[in-house]
Design an enzyme around this catalytic site. Structure first.
Site, short mmCIF file in Angstrom:
data_model
loop_
_atom_site.label_atom_id
_atom_site.label_comp_id
_atom_site.label_asym_id
_atom_site.label_seq_id
_atom_site.Cartn_x
_atom_site.Cartn_y
_atom_site.Cartn_z
N ASN A 1 0.82 -1.22 0.00
CA ASN A 1 0.00 0.00 0.00
C ASN A 1 0.85 1.26 0.00
O ASN A 1 0.35 2.36 0.31
CB ASN A 1 -0.92 0.01 1.22
N HIS B 1 -14.57 -1.30 5.76
CA HIS B 1 -13.51 -2.11 6.37
C HIS B 1 -14.02 -2.88 7.58
O HIS B 1 -14.94 -2.44 8.28
CB HIS B 1 -12.35 -1.19 6.79
N GLU C 1 -16.18 4.51 3.42
CA GLU C 1 -14.78 4.74 3.05
C GLU C 1 -14.75 5.73 1.90
O GLU C 1 -15.71 5.85 1.13
CB GLU C 1 -14.11 3.43 2.65
N SER D 1 -10.89 -0.47 -0.14
CA SER D 1 -9.58 -1.09 -0.19
C SER D 1 -9.49 -2.31 -1.09
O SER D 1 -8.42 -2.61 -1.62
CB SER D 1 -9.13 -1.48 1.22
N ASP E 1 -13.77 7.19 6.29
CA ASP E 1 -12.48 6.52 6.46
C ASP E 1 -11.74 6.68 5.14
O ASP E 1 -12.10 6.05 4.14
CB ASP E 1 -12.72 5.04 6.79
N HIS F 1 -7.25 4.95 2.18
CA HIS F 1 -6.65 4.68 0.86
C HIS F 1 -6.78 5.85 -0.11
O HIS F 1 -6.37 5.74 -1.26
CB HIS F 1 -7.27 3.42 0.26
N LYS G 1 -0.06 3.97 4.74
CA LYS G 1 -0.27 3.63 3.33
C LYS G 1 0.48 4.66 2.48
O LYS G 1 1.69 4.56 2.35
CB LYS G 1 -1.76 3.53 3.05
#
Length: 388
Positions: free
Chosen positions: A48, A134, A174, A178, A203, A206, A235
């Site tokens: 990542n 997640h 998110e 992910s 969130d 990423h 990440k």
């Protein structure tokens, strides 16, 4: 056989029979684009480390200097003696970068997500989560006293209906998912939250560092500001840890009531110094995001016609295999070509959705991505030839 031994034996045997048993493989260079496993070298497409900072010389030099100044550990929780001037500077840097009043630091994104939901939610509350959120978020919602509702992935109409039926609450999504690499329709979600009197938590583990001006993430690119923004440092920033960005009053509430914060040993001060440096590099080195864009274009142009290709606008490039066996066969084939790309299987993804999770880094070259594309094409050709 005693109860727990029997349960453990049965569960592990079931995983083995299903071909889903996870294994640990010690690696060298997992934070670089060249990984070594059992003395064999591979080009690493499973990290990542999107911006290529995890092994950066400037961050390593900063770490060494910070350790000399602050020592190795923090030695206590933040509320005792674990909060240093290094932590304070990191908080200020995050607020300046992302435009929030306060930042609360945590040792991991998992811990930060659970801290927020456990501290904020009460029995009378509702929490609305995207089904592909997640595991840390879904688990916290289930274990919290609130009533949890999960809406189909990125389905804002269904989210609206759930809120209409059950009342206002906390909406959690998110920014970048992910496993699929796609993005949430944040502007639409925030508009719904404002209309239906809900709070929004994003969130952006990423998305931070990769998307938006100066790498400010999904929210900046979508021109929104949620009540709660969780970002991670392990990440794109290449270090470790996490923070929750919010208002001053919410931050004070979390510092009083979030047990993951109050009762955990604080982030290492030297680590806080390195994260601050990583943010500086992220904000000023636009070429890293430009390189990612070029690599994404190369990947898409070479593989867009294959059946397993999934289009994304992020460095996460899932290549759909379908069955667990086919995903494992593809991962094995890629390793034979000197490419390390991890197979993702149930229960992490749904049945029939096993995949190779390809991730791109600014440290990859066009030639390396081209080799990956050619290898995926060769596998598909051989599989079709064999009638698979």
């Amino acid at each position: 056989m005693p109860l727990f031994e029997s349960r453990i034996t049965s569960a592990l045997q079931q995983r083995r029979e299903q071909g889903l048993l996870r294994t640990l493989s010690p690696v060298h260079g997992g934070n670089t684009t060249q990984i070594k496993v059992a003395k064999q070298s591979f080009t690493n497409f499973s990290s990542n480390d999107y911006l290529g900072l995890a092994n950066h010389d400037a961050l390593k030099a900063t770490w060494k200097t910070a350790v000399d100044r602050y020592g190795i550990g923090s030695a206590a929780s933040p509320m005792v003696t674990g909060f240093s001037y290094a932590h304070h500077e990191l908080q200020d840097t995050l607020c300046d970068w992302l435009g929030f009043e306060q930042a609360v630091l945590f040792n991991s994104g998992f811990s930060a997500n659970q801290a927020v939901l456990f501290a904020l939610l009460e029995k009378s509350d509702c929490i609305y989560q995207d089904k592909l959120n997640h595991a840390s978020l879904i688990e916290a919602g289930l274990l919290s006293p609130a009533t949890q509702f999960r809406f189909p992935h990125n389905n804002t109409e269904r989210l609206h209906d759930l809120i209409e039926r059950n009342g206002a609450g906390l909406v959690v999504t998110e920014g970048v998912f992910s496993m699929d690499g796609d993005r949430a329709p944040l502007a639409n979600i925030q508009a719904q939250c404002q209309k239906q009197n809900c709070w929004l938590m994003v969130d952006d583990a990423h998305g931070i560092g990769v998307l938006g001006k100066e790498g400010k993430g999904s929210c900046e690119e979508s021109l929104i500001k949620p009540q709660l923004l969780m970002v991670t440092f392990g990440k794109a920033l290449g270090v470790h840890g996490a923070a929750v960005l919010c208002s001053s009053s919410t931050a004070e509430y979390l510092r009083q009531y979030a047990r993951n914060f109050v009762y955990s040993t604080a982030m290492l001060p030297a680590q806080a110094v390195v994260v601050t440096k990583a943010i500086e590099l992220t904000r000023t080195q636009q070429w890293r995001r430009d390189q990612l864009s070029e690599l994404q274009h190369t990947y898409s142009s070479l593989l867009g016609d294959l059946p397993g290709y999934i289009d994304t606008q992020t460095p996460i490039k899932p290549y759909l295999a379908g069955s667990t066996d086919r995903a494992m066969s593809l991962a094995c084939y890629l390793r034979q070509q000197g490419l390390w790309a991890t197979a993702i299987r149930p229960p992490t993804v749904a049945q029939g959705k096993a995949r190779i999770r390809v991730t791109l880094s600014a440290n990859h070259t066009v030639e390396e991505v081209s080799k990956l594309a050619q290898s995926l094409k060769q596998f598909e050709y051989q599989h079709a030839k064999e009638g698979g």
